[in-house]
Structures are given as structure tokens and as C-alpha cells.
Design a protein around this motif. Structure first.
Motif, PDB file in Angstrom:
ATOM      1  N   THR A  15     -15.409   1.050  17.899  1.00 29.30           N
ATOM      2  CA  THR A  15     -16.734   0.473  18.167  1.00 29.30           C
ATOM      3  C   THR A  15     -16.627  -1.047  18.186  1.00 29.30           C
ATOM      4  O   THR A  15     -16.004  -1.650  17.319  1.00 29.30           O
ATOM      5  CB  THR A  15     -17.735   0.905  17.081  1.00 29.30           C
ATOM      6  N   ALA A  16     -17.241  -1.659  19.188  1.00 28.71           N
ATOM      7  CA  ALA A  16     -17.211  -3.114  19.326  1.00 28.71           C
ATOM      8  C   ALA A  16     -18.622  -3.647  19.502  1.00 28.71           C
ATOM      9  O   ALA A  16     -19.494  -2.975  20.056  1.00 28.71           O
ATOM     10  CB  ALA A  16     -16.335  -3.535  20.505  1.00 28.71           C
ATOM     11  N   LEU A  17     -18.832  -4.874  19.013  1.00 31.42           N
ATOM     12  CA  LEU A  17     -20.133  -5.536  19.079  1.00 31.42           C
ATOM     13  C   LEU A  17     -19.954  -6.936  19.640  1.00 31.42           C
ATOM     14  O   LEU A  17     -19.110  -7.698  19.157  1.00 31.42           O
ATOM     15  CB  LEU A  17     -20.758  -5.614  17.687  1.00 31.42           C
ATOM     16  N   ALA A  18     -20.724  -7.270  20.660  1.00 29.22           N
ATOM     17  CA  ALA A  18     -20.710  -8.608  21.247  1.00 29.22           C
ATOM     18  C   ALA A  18     -22.110  -9.196  21.162  1.00 29.22           C
ATOM     19  O   ALA A  18     -23.094  -8.503  21.425  1.00 29.22           O
ATOM     20  CB  ALA A  18     -20.261  -8.553  22.705  1.00 29.22           C
ATOM     21  N   VAL A  19     -22.185 -10.465  20.786  1.00 34.87           N
ATOM     22  CA  VAL A  19     -23.456 -11.186  20.760  1.00 34.87           C
ATOM     23  C   VAL A  19     -23.345 -12.365  21.716  1.00 34.87           C
ATOM     24  O   VAL A  19     -22.433 -13.198  21.590  1.00 34.87           O
ATOM     25  CB  VAL A  19     -23.812 -11.675  19.349  1.00 34.87           C
ATOM     26  N   LEU A  20     -24.255 -12.418  22.683  1.00 40.18           N
ATOM     27  CA  LEU A  20     -24.275 -13.483  23.678  1.00 40.18           C
ATOM     28  C   LEU A  20     -25.477 -14.384  23.438  1.00 40.18           C
ATOM     29  O   LEU A  20     -26.585 -13.903  23.197  1.00 40.18           O
ATOM     30  CB  LEU A  20     -24.368 -12.901  25.088  1.00 40.18           C
ATOM     31  N   GLU A  21     -25.226 -15.696  23.493  1.00 40.45           N
ATOM     32  CA  GLU A  21     -26.299 -16.673  23.399  1.00 40.45           C
ATOM     33  C   GLU A  21     -26.524 -17.255  24.794  1.00 40.45           C
ATOM     34  O   GLU A  21     -25.627 -17.883  25.366  1.00 40.45           O
ATOM     35  CB  GLU A  21     -25.941 -17.780  22.416  1.00 40.45           C
ATOM     36  N   LEU A  22     -27.712 -17.043  25.328  1.00 38.72           N
ATOM     37  CA  LEU A  22     -28.007 -17.481  26.690  1.00 38.72           C
ATOM     38  C   LEU A  22     -28.959 -18.663  26.661  1.00 38.72           C
ATOM     39  O   LEU A  22     -30.039 -18.600  26.077  1.00 38.72           O
ATOM     40  CB  LEU A  22     -28.603 -16.328  27.500  1.00 38.72           C
ATOM     41  N   LEU A  32     -17.765 -11.616  18.676  1.00 38.55           N
ATOM     42  CA  LEU A  32     -17.156 -10.406  19.202  1.00 38.55           C
ATOM     43  C   LEU A  32     -16.374  -9.754  18.074  1.00 38.55           C
ATOM     44  O   LEU A  32     -15.460 -10.362  17.507  1.00 38.55           O
ATOM     45  CB  LEU A  32     -16.233 -10.715  20.384  1.00 38.55           C
ATOM     46  N   GLN A  33     -16.750  -8.525  17.729  1.00 36.85           N
ATOM     47  CA  GLN A  33     -16.147  -7.833  16.595  1.00 36.85           C
ATOM     48  C   GLN A  33     -15.649  -6.450  16.998  1.00 36.85           C
ATOM     49  O   GLN A  33     -16.260  -5.782  17.837  1.00 36.85           O
ATOM     50  CB  GLN A  33     -17.166  -7.650  15.462  1.00 36.85           C
ATOM     51  N   LEU A  34     -14.580  -6.018  16.361  1.00 40.39           N
ATOM     52  CA  LEU A  34     -14.057  -4.670  16.499  1.00 40.39           C
ATOM     53  C   LEU A  34     -14.197  -3.930  15.174  1.00 40.39           C
ATOM     54  O   LEU A  34     -14.327  -4.547  14.116  1.00 40.39           O
ATOM     55  CB  LEU A  34     -12.585  -4.701  16.911  1.00 40.39           C
ATOM     56  N   GLY A  35     -14.174  -2.604  15.222  1.00 42.81           N
ATOM     57  CA  GLY A  35     -14.274  -1.807  14.000  1.00 42.81           C
ATOM     58  C   GLY A  35     -15.620  -1.959  13.332  1.00 42.81           C
ATOM     59  O   GLY A  35     -15.700  -2.121  12.108  1.00 42.81           O
ATOM     60  N   VAL A  36     -16.680  -1.869  14.102  1.00 43.59           N
ATOM     61  CA  VAL A  36     -18.013  -2.215  13.617  1.00 43.59           C
ATOM     62  C   VAL A  36     -18.723  -0.989  13.037  1.00 43.59           C
ATOM     63  O   VAL A  36     -18.833   0.058  13.685  1.00 43.59           O
ATOM     64  CB  VAL A  36     -18.856  -2.826  14.755  1.00 43.59           C
ATOM     65  N   ALA A  37     -19.245  -1.135  11.822  1.00 46.45           N
ATOM     66  CA  ALA A  37     -19.991  -0.073  11.150  1.00 46.45           C
ATOM     67  C   ALA A  37     -21.476  -0.166  11.497  1.00 46.45           C
ATOM     68  O   ALA A  37     -21.954  -1.155  12.044  1.00 46.45           O
ATOM     69  CB  ALA A  37     -19.797  -0.169   9.634  1.00 46.45           C
ATOM     70  N   ASP A  38     -22.217   0.880  11.147  1.00 45.33           N
ATOM     71  CA  ASP A  38     -23.643   0.942  11.468  1.00 45.33           C
ATOM     72  C   ASP A  38     -24.408  -0.252  10.929  1.00 45.33           C
ATOM     73  O   ASP A  38     -25.290  -0.803  11.604  1.00 45.33           O
ATOM     74  CB  ASP A  38     -24.253   2.224  10.889  1.00 45.33           C
TER      75      ASP A  38
END
Length: 259
Positions: A15-22, A32-38
Motif C-alpha cells: 500500500t502506498a500513499l501520495a500527498v500532492l500540494e497544488l 510519498l510513503q510505502l507500507g501504509v497502515a489504515d
């Protein structure tokens, strides 16, 4: 505007999580993270304008009805057809049919493929988000929206075939993405995106979520809205990549390309 994209797997691993600032004319990959928990996904959802999840957020209504009724088969009523056309109704949601219509390809079936395990996790996530006061609308009108990165890339004209299984394909695809979107600042995360297909998908999910936040996606027709709120609805972008930022502003060309 902060946007989050999640490439969801059945477990934190994968599971991966990306946060974009626009901002005006620019999209910055802030995290940007890997191994993401709930817990990390729910926390991210509380702080962004919209969060997109790469996973089916519900099951076909026909399939749910079948599961509820199949225990009564020994009584002879109801009767089930069992044929291929009937099975396809159980296997695919209305949004899956729309994806095939737009892209020419079927997505995985949440009813019959291993995607079901991930969808169960997604249901738990939605429950936790709702408990935190985050509005949940599986049709995409709330803070959470269903995203399909591979289909989004095809719509944007990116050559994504085989990218999940090949570092070389991802490397070429990333160069293609950065050429098409010079306003995208990945900071120091290019190698992570090349090495991990999960990280790559999370970033693409974030971009597709931005399109959804702007209202630039294929919405369900009014007569399908109630069904989409039960089954989920894939927000397929119907805009160009450049439409994700304000093209009237001077674009910032970050130094994130590799020689």
C-alpha cells in the motif's frame, strides 16, 4: 489544495500513499510513503481536500442480492440462471462497464477476483473515516473517490502497458509523464516511483483525484447515482493533464528529470 492518492493493497505491505500540494501552475509531491497502515490513510484523509483510493469501494448490487438469496436455493426458489450473461451481471458493477466503454478494457472484478480482499479493507477504511466525521459517498461526490490509475494514464495518452511488472517500463513512463506535465515536482521521489509500482500508482491516483476534485471526470448519470453510491464509481478523468493546474500561470519546471 492538498490531494491524496492511495494505491491500496489487502495489507499495509503493497500500500502506498501520495500527498500532492497544488498551487497556481504547480503540483508538488509533498509526501510519498510505502507500507501504509489504515491509521495513516485516515489521518491523511482528514487533512486533504479529496482522497482517491485505487480499489473498488463496493460490490455489484446484483452480486449482493445473489449472496443474500443463494442460501434459499434448496427450496427451489428463487431460480438462478447460471449462464454467462447472468454471471457477468454479478461480476461487474455499472462503473466497470463504463470503464470498459471508455478504455476498451475490463477492470478486475471485485466479486470474482482477488481484488475482493482489498475491497474488504477499503470498506474498513471507509468505516473508520466515517467515524472521524469524513463524509463518505461512493459515487465520488464526497471527500473520498474511487480511482483507477492505469485507466487514467490511458486516457491521458501515456503508454502504461506492462508498467506494474517492469522497472524499465516505469522508468520510460515516468519520463513520459514528466514531459507531459512539466509542472509536476516529484522532489526526490523519482527513484521510489521507478522501483515501486505501488508508489507510482499512488502518485497517478493523486493526479486523477485532482481531476475529480475539479469536477473533470466521468460522473454517473442521474439514473445511476443511487446505484453508484452503493457499488462505487470510478472517477475517470475527462480532461488533459495540463487542466490539473492553472495553465495561465508561469509553469515551474522542477529539476526532477534524470540524465
Amino acid at each position: 489544495m492538498l490531494i491524496a492518492g492511495v494505491d491500496l493493497a489487502a495489507e499495509p505491505k503493497g500500500t502506498a500513499l501520495a500527498v500532492l500540494e497544488l498551487t497556481r501552475g504547480r503540483a508538488l509531491l509533498a509526501d510519498l510513503q510505502l507500507g501504509v497502515a489504515d491509521e495513516a490513510i485516515v489521518a491523511a484523509a482528514t487533512g486533504v481536500t479529496k482522497i482517491g483510493i485505487d480499489c473498488a469501494l463496493g460490490w455489484p448490487v446484483e452480486f449482493v442480492n445473489f449472496v443474500n438469496l443463494q442460501a434459499e436455493i434448496s427450496t427451489g426458489s428463487p431460480q438462478f440462471d447460471g449462464g454467462i450473461d447472468w454471471r457477468r451481471k454479478l461480476a461487474y458493477r455499472e462503473t466497470d462497464r463504463r470503464v470498459r466503454q471508455v478504455t476498451g478494457r475490463w477492470p478486475l472484478s471485485v466479486s470474482t477476483d482477488r481484488l475482493g480482499m482489498t475491497a474488504m479493507r477499503a470498506t474498513g477504511l471507509l468505516s473508520k473515516m466515517a467515524h472521524r466525521g469524513i463524509p463518505i459517498d461512493r459515487s465520488g461526490e464526497g471527500k473520498v473517490v474511487e480511482i483507477y490509475p492505469a485507466a487514467s494514464m490511458r486516457i491521458w495518452g501515456l503508454k502504461a502497458d506492462g508498467y506494474r511488472n517492469s522497472v524499465e517500463v516505469r522508468s520510460k513512463l515516468l519520463d513520459e509523464l514528466l514531459t507531459a506535465a512539466p509542472w509536476l515536482d516529484l522532489q526526490s521521489n523519482t527513484e521510489m516511483m521507478i522501483e515501486s509500482c505501488d508508489a507510482f500508482d499512488a502518485v497517478i491516483a493523486g493526479l486523477a483525484t485532482r481531476a475529480a476534485a475539479l469536477g473533470h471526470y466521468e460522473m454517473p448519470e442521474p439514473d445511476l447515482l443511487d446505484q453508484a453510491r452503493i457499488e462505487g464509481w470510478v472517477a475517470l478523468p475527462n480532461c488533459s493533464l495540463d487542466a490539473l493546474v492553472d495553465s495561465d500561470q508561469n509553469l515551474i519546471a522542477p529539476q526532477n528529470r534524470r540524465s
